[in-house]
Each structure stands twice: as C-alpha cells, then as structure tokens.
Write an enzyme that holds these catalytic residues in place. Structure first.
Site, PDB file in Angstrom:
ATOM      1  N   THR A   1      -0.926   4.822   7.545  1.00 43.44           N
ATOM      2  CA  THR A   1      -2.301   4.386   7.281  1.00 43.44           C
ATOM      3  C   THR A   1      -2.345   3.240   6.268  1.00 43.44           C
ATOM      4  O   THR A   1      -3.112   2.309   6.408  1.00 43.44           O
ATOM      5  CB  THR A   1      -3.153   5.564   6.752  1.00 43.44           C
ATOM      6  OG1 THR A   1      -2.894   6.720   7.546  1.00 43.44           O
ATOM      7  CG2 THR A   1      -4.623   5.251   6.797  1.00 43.44           C
TER       8      THR A   1
ATOM      9  N   ARG B   1       5.313   4.690   3.178  1.00 42.25           N
ATOM     10  CA  ARG B   1       5.350   5.681   2.092  1.00 42.25           C
ATOM     11  C   ARG B   1       6.449   6.690   2.361  1.00 42.25           C
ATOM     12  O   ARG B   1       6.507   7.280   3.439  1.00 42.25           O
ATOM     13  CB  ARG B   1       4.017   6.415   1.972  1.00 42.25           C
ATOM     14  CG  ARG B   1       3.019   5.549   1.304  1.00 42.25           C
ATOM     15  CD  ARG B   1       1.770   6.258   0.862  1.00 42.25           C
ATOM     16  NE  ARG B   1       0.821   5.213   0.501  1.00 42.25           N
ATOM     17  CZ  ARG B   1      -0.484   5.368   0.450  1.00 42.25           C
ATOM     18  NH1 ARG B   1      -1.022   6.527   0.728  1.00 42.25           N
ATOM     19  NH2 ARG B   1      -1.248   4.363   0.123  1.00 42.25           N
TER      20      ARG B   1
ATOM     21  N   SER C   1      -0.417   5.480  -3.804  1.00 46.16           N
ATOM     22  CA  SER C   1      -1.806   5.854  -4.026  1.00 46.16           C
ATOM     23  C   SER C   1      -1.981   7.169  -4.776  1.00 46.16           C
ATOM     24  O   SER C   1      -1.502   7.311  -5.889  1.00 46.16           O
ATOM     25  CB  SER C   1      -2.529   5.885  -2.691  1.00 46.16           C
ATOM     26  OG  SER C   1      -3.905   6.028  -2.896  1.00 46.16           O
TER      27      SER C   1
ATOM     28  N   LYS D   1       3.383  -2.033   0.528  1.00 50.41           N
ATOM     29  CA  LYS D   1       2.650  -2.631   1.643  1.00 50.41           C
ATOM     30  C   LYS D   1       2.444  -4.113   1.376  1.00 50.41           C
ATOM     31  O   LYS D   1       2.516  -4.569   0.235  1.00 50.41           O
ATOM     32  CB  LYS D   1       1.318  -1.929   1.882  1.00 50.41           C
ATOM     33  CG  LYS D   1       0.278  -2.166   0.819  1.00 50.41           C
ATOM     34  CD  LYS D   1      -1.059  -1.547   1.253  1.00 50.41           C
ATOM     35  CE  LYS D   1      -2.083  -1.714   0.139  1.00 50.41           C
ATOM     36  NZ  LYS D   1      -3.388  -1.171   0.484  1.00 50.41           N
TER      37      LYS D   1
ATOM     38  N   ASP E   1      -3.559   4.305  -7.718  1.00 47.52           N
ATOM     39  CA  ASP E   1      -3.541   2.836  -7.659  1.00 47.52           C
ATOM     40  C   ASP E   1      -4.921   2.214  -7.851  1.00 47.52           C
ATOM     41  O   ASP E   1      -5.085   1.002  -7.658  1.00 47.52           O
ATOM     42  CB  ASP E   1      -2.914   2.365  -6.344  1.00 47.52           C
ATOM     43  CG  ASP E   1      -3.688   2.813  -5.122  1.00 47.52           C
ATOM     44  OD1 ASP E   1      -4.306   3.906  -5.175  1.00 47.52           O
ATOM     45  OD2 ASP E   1      -3.687   2.098  -4.117  1.00 47.52           O
TER      46      ASP E   1
ATOM     47  N   SER F   1     -12.806   9.572   2.254  1.00 50.52           N
ATOM     48  CA  SER F   1     -11.702   9.950   1.389  1.00 50.52           C
ATOM     49  C   SER F   1     -11.821   9.269   0.017  1.00 50.52           C
ATOM     50  O   SER F   1     -10.838   8.795  -0.513  1.00 50.52           O
ATOM     51  CB  SER F   1     -10.395   9.567   2.058  1.00 50.52           C
ATOM     52  OG  SER F   1     -10.431   8.190   2.446  1.00 50.52           O
TER      53      SER F   1
ATOM     54  N   LYS G   1     -10.505  -1.080  -0.980  1.00 49.59           N
ATOM     55  CA  LYS G   1     -11.495  -0.231  -1.606  1.00 49.59           C
ATOM     56  C   LYS G   1     -11.285  -0.337  -3.106  1.00 49.59           C
ATOM     57  O   LYS G   1     -10.219  -0.723  -3.564  1.00 49.59           O
ATOM     58  CB  LYS G   1     -11.397   1.206  -1.115  1.00 49.59           C
ATOM     59  CG  LYS G   1     -10.029   1.858  -1.235  1.00 49.59           C
ATOM     60  CD  LYS G   1     -10.071   3.222  -0.558  1.00 49.59           C
ATOM     61  CE  LYS G   1      -8.732   3.929  -0.581  1.00 49.59           C
ATOM     62  NZ  LYS G   1      -7.868   3.552   0.550  1.00 49.59           N
TER      63      LYS G   1
ATOM     64  N   ARG H   1      -6.283  17.113   9.147  1.00 54.29           N
ATOM     65  CA  ARG H   1      -7.575  16.988   8.476  1.00 54.29           C
ATOM     66  C   ARG H   1      -8.671  17.343   9.477  1.00 54.29           C
ATOM     67  O   ARG H   1      -8.685  16.823  10.598  1.00 54.29           O
ATOM     68  CB  ARG H   1      -7.800  15.564   7.981  1.00 54.29           C
ATOM     69  CG  ARG H   1      -6.695  15.036   7.066  1.00 54.29           C
ATOM     70  CD  ARG H   1      -7.208  13.878   6.219  1.00 54.29           C
ATOM     71  NE  ARG H   1      -6.142  13.115   5.601  1.00 54.29           N
ATOM     72  CZ  ARG H   1      -5.447  13.501   4.535  1.00 54.29           C
ATOM     73  NH1 ARG H   1      -5.679  14.679   3.987  1.00 54.29           N
ATOM     74  NH2 ARG H   1      -4.503  12.727   4.017  1.00 54.29           N
TER      75      ARG H   1
HETATM   76  C1  VG1 Z   1      -5.824   8.749   3.679  1.00 55.45           C
HETATM   77  C2  VG1 Z   1      -7.325   8.729   3.879  1.00 55.45           C
HETATM   78  C3  VG1 Z   1      -7.755   7.364   4.383  1.00 55.45           C
HETATM   79  C4  VG1 Z   1      -7.269   6.292   3.412  1.00 55.45           C
HETATM   80  C5  VG1 Z   1      -5.780   6.421   3.193  1.00 55.45           C
HETATM   81  C6  VG1 Z   1      -5.263   5.470   2.144  1.00 55.45           C
HETATM   82  O1  VG1 Z   1      -5.183   8.512   4.913  1.00 55.45           O
HETATM   83  O2  VG1 Z   1      -7.729   9.734   4.773  1.00 55.45           O
HETATM   84  O3  VG1 Z   1      -9.143   7.336   4.527  1.00 55.45           O
HETATM   85  O4  VG1 Z   1      -7.546   5.013   3.926  1.00 55.45           O
HETATM   86  O5  VG1 Z   1      -5.454   7.741   2.763  1.00 55.45           O
HETATM   87  O6  VG1 Z   1      -5.893   5.665   0.918  1.00 55.45           O
HETATM   88  P1  VG1 Z   1      -4.580   9.668   5.837  1.00 55.45           P
HETATM   89  O7  VG1 Z   1      -3.941   8.963   6.990  1.00 55.45           O
HETATM   90  O8  VG1 Z   1      -3.645  10.470   4.980  1.00 55.45           O
HETATM   91  O9  VG1 Z   1      -5.762  10.525   6.238  1.00 55.45           O
HETATM   92  V1  VG1 Z   1      -5.063   5.252  -0.500  1.00 55.45           V
HETATM   93  O10 VG1 Z   1      -6.069   5.541  -1.764  1.00 55.45           O
HETATM   94  O11 VG1 Z   1      -3.649   5.928  -0.173  1.00 55.45           O
HETATM   95  O12 VG1 Z   1      -4.684   3.587  -0.333  1.00 55.45           O
HETATM   96 CO    CO Z   2      -5.326   4.739  -3.488  1.00 52.89          CO
END
Ligand code: VG1
Ligand code: CO
Length: 544
Positions: A18, A22, A113, A126, A280, A366, A377, A497
């Site tokens: 995503t 990682r 994150s 990334k 982060d 999230s 974000k 989820r």
């Molecule tokens: C999670 C959240 C998603 C968000 C991503 C990165 O992904 O659900 O909405 O964009 O983390 O956020 P996943 O695939 O685990 O559901 V961050 O704060 O790691 O940049």
């Molecule tokens: Co983050």
C-alpha cells in the site's frame, strides 16, 4: 572518492505494498537488500540523474544507516544535489512539502509509518515523485520489475556524512545539503491557517489541549508549531522526544494505541482537545472532551467548514475518499455541489486528482486526512485545521460534530482488524466472498437487503489506469455497507480489515454507542465471510 560497481542478484519479493516496501529491519539489513531496491529507483527514474533528490525518514531504528547508503548511491548515480533533513529526519508530509517547494525530481522516504520500530521490528522505503506524492502504480511496478532483473548497483567509496550539522557539503560531484526538517513545513502551515486566532484560543485561559507525538517524528514539528509559534503552554506536546523504537510503543494514533492521551480527555476535567500523530507524521487522531472524532467524520466536517480557514476560504473544488472510508463526505460534497471520488486504499490514488485540480480535500478512514497543499496525508495539518475551526467557531469538538450530524445525518462507522492471521486462511476468505458476490444482490442478510456486491475496481479519471481487486464491497438498500480487504502494509502473516457503516438520519439516535449500534451489521459480516472458521479468531484484535 571513487564510484564502485557492486555485483548483485535480484531479491525475491521486493514488491511494494500500500505504501512502499515494508519489511522487518533484519530483512533490510541483509547485504545488498536495500541497495537493490534503491538502485532500481535510480535505474528507472531517469530524471534523478543531474536532478535534486530529497531524503529523510521518521527516525526509526536503521534510519541513519539507510540514509548513508542512499547518499553514497545517489552520488554514484549522478544526482546533482541531495536535500536531507538534519539527523536524517523528515516527516512524510514534510518530504512532500520540500519536494514541491524546491521543485525537486523526487524524494526517498524511509518509514514503516505506524508499525513499531527497533532491531526486531519494521522498516520501510518508498519513492515519492516530483509532485511530492507517493509514486503511482506505474512507477512502483517499474521499480519492482527492475528489482527482479538487477545485477549491479553503483555506490561511492566515501566516508560517513555528518547528518547533524546544518549546511552543504560535497560528496564526490554531489552537493549534500543538511537542512532544518521543520522550517519549510511550519511556514506552509502558517500560510494555511489563522495562527492569530489559534494563538488567542491558547491564551484565552479556558482551553486545554495535548498533542501526543508518540515518541515519533512529529515531536520536533509539534513543539515548533504549537509551542513556539502558536504559544501553547510548554508541555502541550507529550511524548515529544523522538526515539528509534518509539519508546517501545506502537506509534499508531487510535483509541487502542494512544490510551494515555485518550484518558486525559475523559471525565469532567478532561482536556478540551487531544490529538496525536503516527510514526512518520502523516496520520492524525482528533479527540474532544469525552469525544472521539472518527476519521471519516473528520473529513466530512473539515469539508463542510473549510471556508472558515484562510487557506480554503474560497471553498473546495472536490473531495476524494478511499473506498472503505464512510460516505459522510459524499453528503457534504452533494450539499456543496462538488464531485466526490471513491478511490482504492492508499494515498497514491489521490495524486492525479489533486494534480488536476479536481479535488481539494481527501481522506482515509485509517486516520489520514489531507489536501492539495502537499501530496501526502498530513497529521499536524489536520490538527491545525481543527484548532482553526475551534478558534473561529468558539464551539467544542463535540458541538461541531453533533451539529454536523444534525445537518447531514450520521454515518456510524467502525473498523475491525484481525491481525497476523494465517495468509492462506485470509486469502481463502476473500476468495470465498468473491464466489458469493454474484448471488448477493437482492438477498436479505439479517435485517438488511443487499443492493450491490462487488470486488472494487478503479479507473483513474485522469490517466485511465486501472486497479483491480481492491476490496469486497457489499452495499445495502438502507445505505449500510460492509467492506472486506486484506492489509497491504503488514510484515507478518495477513491482516483482515472489516469496515462497517450505516446511516442514521434521526438525530434522536445519534448518541447511541457505536459498537452497540453496529452489532447487527457486525454479525452479518462475520457470518457471511465465515471469519471465525477461516481465521481461527472469534474477536478482532483492534477495533477503531
Ligand atoms: C493502511 C491503511 C491505508 C493507508 C496505509 C498507509 O494500509 O489502511 O488507508 O493508506 O496504511 O498509511 P493497509 O493496506 O494496511 O490497510 V501510513 O500512515 O502507513 O503511510
Ligand atoms: Co504514516
């Protein structure tokens, strides 16, 4: 300093999820592992040669070592100039800000994150493009493809660079500027929000707040902005000292992981305002006295009130929300007469819409909220937005949100996470749902009639790119929804989820307890997906 060409072989499984690649720190520490991925960035992003690159991370364990590796490789690959945050630090939104402000060709962000940090925990990397945002899938696919064929990488035989002293030094032919990671970002915030009004609120003597930096990257940002520039009481920022292991905590700003802050907002003497950000700095949690604002509601409230802040005084052009985010924002968009887009999970899907000027605000359930000021974000941005609204509306958090529900109706919302479950079981569950999809419309489940069921696919309205299998959506005639998807950010097993939502127009029923109110839908969701038998779990690990 000589360029070295080191022979390497592809590593299996360097496919970004995503938000980038990682893995456990131990995986990144394997010889040539990080180098492979970084070289794949240079091999595919031709503009970096002769260009400017931003580098920084959230300060977690392995951040400094990784940055030294990247600096030497960037120099060997012909990058003209590197902007690196002092101490190797940049929050994710600050990287985005700096890429845009100095018109660089991109940036490398080091973070996992909200995942824990430390020698046995997680690390991540990334690439962000010249617009300041996470690279789109076309770019991450190209980088990944290169990691599968790579046979050499370039680096410089050079001593370790001092990252703690501001100023520019030379690394071979490349200029490395160690810069203040906070200033440009803080200036941007000051240009968007009414700092005088917030300053007055802090000085009024009848407003109490804490910001929980969770021992992660936002500590120095929050101290500079809230305490130094806005005059909040020293100590307003708690857990402000950034640590490599985040103090052993889980830097995820939600009700489960920010317990200390949540407790401070409860009771008759609870704080008026509590806020937190993640490892982060791109996520946010907003709390009022005895009140939790769901991220989905937060997006809707900010959209409905944006015109009350200087940065958005002329209104917003459109809104986008990730698919699992509640439909509360759609109601505001309808009211404002602007478009509302539904995109797959992950901030990269907002980039084109922001670049094209189709949207101003966007958000994810999230704890992610943001706007066109950067292409990530932005946790502190959301906190300042709320403070600006509290200051100009002279209302409490609870009053602002309950007013909003009265105007637009309330979208009750919750997310249930089943973490670290068996991968085959989780994939089996998704396959089982996919098989059911075609027969669901028209069926009655519990007290709900299914109106549609699909595996979400998205065509980007700007470049036409297509993303499939982005999560199962089941919509009911009442407006309720159940969404299932597997996490793309975990590093062990699978995380399922389950996102649940239902719409309540009647203000008399807006004060119900969320989990109790959602119980019928929870039962439908569990039974339909056979969660217990397929994941061996009877209860979710985290409820937000
Ligand atoms: C999670 C959240 C998603 C968000 C991503 C990165 O992904 O659900 O909405 O964009 O983390 O956020 P996943 O695939 O685990 O559901 V961050 O704060 O790691 O940049
Ligand atoms: Co983050």
């Amino acid at each position: 300093m000589e360029t070295q060409i080191i022979t390497t072989t592809p590593f299996d499984g360097q496919k970004p999820g995503t938000s980038g690649l990682r893995k456990k720190v131990k995986v990144f520490q394997q010889p040539h592992y990080l180098e492979n991925f970084v070289q794949a960035i240079f091999d595919t992003q031709a503009a970096l040669k002769g260009g400017i690159l931003v580098v920084g991370g959230d300060g977690r364990y392995f951040n400094r070592e990784a940055i030294q590796i990247i600096l030497r490789m960037a120099a060997a690959n012909g990058v003209r100039k590197i902007l690196v945050g002092r101490g190797g630090i940049f929050s994710t939104p600050a990287v985005s800000c700096v890429i845009r402000k100095y018109k660089t060709q991109g940036g490398i962000v080091l973070s996992a994150s909200h995942n824990p940090g430390g020698p046995d925990e997680d690390f991540g990397i990334k690439f962000n493009a010249a617009n300041g945002g996470p690279a789109p899938e076309s770019v991450t696919d190209a980088i990944y493809a290169r990691t599968c064929t790579i046979d050499r990488y370039l680096t410089l035989d050079a001593p370790v660079i001092d990252l703690d002293k501001l100023g520019t030094l030379q690394l071979g032919e490349t200029a490395v500027e160690v810069m203040d990671p906070v200033k440009d970002y803080a200036d941007l915030m000051e240009s968007l929000f009414d700092f005088n009004a917030i300053h007055q609120l802090f000085n009024s003597g009848h407003f109490s707040m804490r910001f929980d930096a969770m021992h992660a990257v936002t500590g120095p940002y929050a101290v500079e902005i809230l305490e130094n520039r806005l005059g909040a009481m020293p100590g307003t920022v708690m857990n402000g000292e950034a640590k490599e292991d985040f103090g052993g905590g889980h830097p995820d700003p939600n009700l489960a992981h920010a317990k200390e802050l949540v407790a401070l907002t409860q009771g008759v003497n609870g704080l008026d305002f509590g806020a937190a950000s993640d490892g982060d700095g791109d996520r946010n949690m907003i709390l009022g006295k005895n009140f939790f604002v769901t991220p989905s509601d937060s997006l809707a409230v900010l959209a409905a009130n944006a015109h009350q802040t200087p940065g958005y005084a002329s209104g917003i052009r459109g809104i986008a929300r990730s698919m699992p985010t509640s439909q509360a924002a759609n109601r505001v968009a309808d009211f404002l007469g602007v478009e509302c887009f539904e995109t797959p999970t992950g901030w990269k899907f907002f980039g084109n819409l922001l670049d094209a000027g189709r949207i101003t605000l966007c958000g994810e359930e999230s704890f992610g909220t943001g706007s066109d000021h950067v292409r990530e974000k932005d946790g502190l941005w959301a906190v300042l937005f709320w403070l600006n609204l509290l200051a100009v509306r002279q209302q409490s958090v609870a009053e602002i949100v309950t007013d909003h529900w009265r105007r637009f109706g309330r979208n009750f919302y919750t997310r249930h996470d089943y973490e670290g479950v068996d991968l085959a079981g989780a994939e089996g569950l998704m396959d089982h749902l996919r098989i059911l999809l075609s027969e669901l419309p028209g069926k009655t489940l519990g007290d709900q009639i299914v109106s549609y069921a699909d595996d979400f696919a998205y065509t980007d309205p700007i470049d036409g790119s297509r993303s499939e299998r982005q999560g199962i959506r089941i919509g009911f005639e009442s407006g309720a929804r159940i969404v299932y998807r597997l996490s793309g950010t975990g590093t062990a097993g699978a995380t399922l989820r389950v996102y649940l939502e239902y719409f309540e127009p009647d203000p008399a029923r807006h004060q119900q307890d969320t989990q109790a109110a959602m119980q019928p839908l929870v039962l439908i969701a569990r039974e339909l997906a056979q969660i217990e038998t397929r994941t061996q779990r009877s209860e979710p690990d985290v409820i937000t």
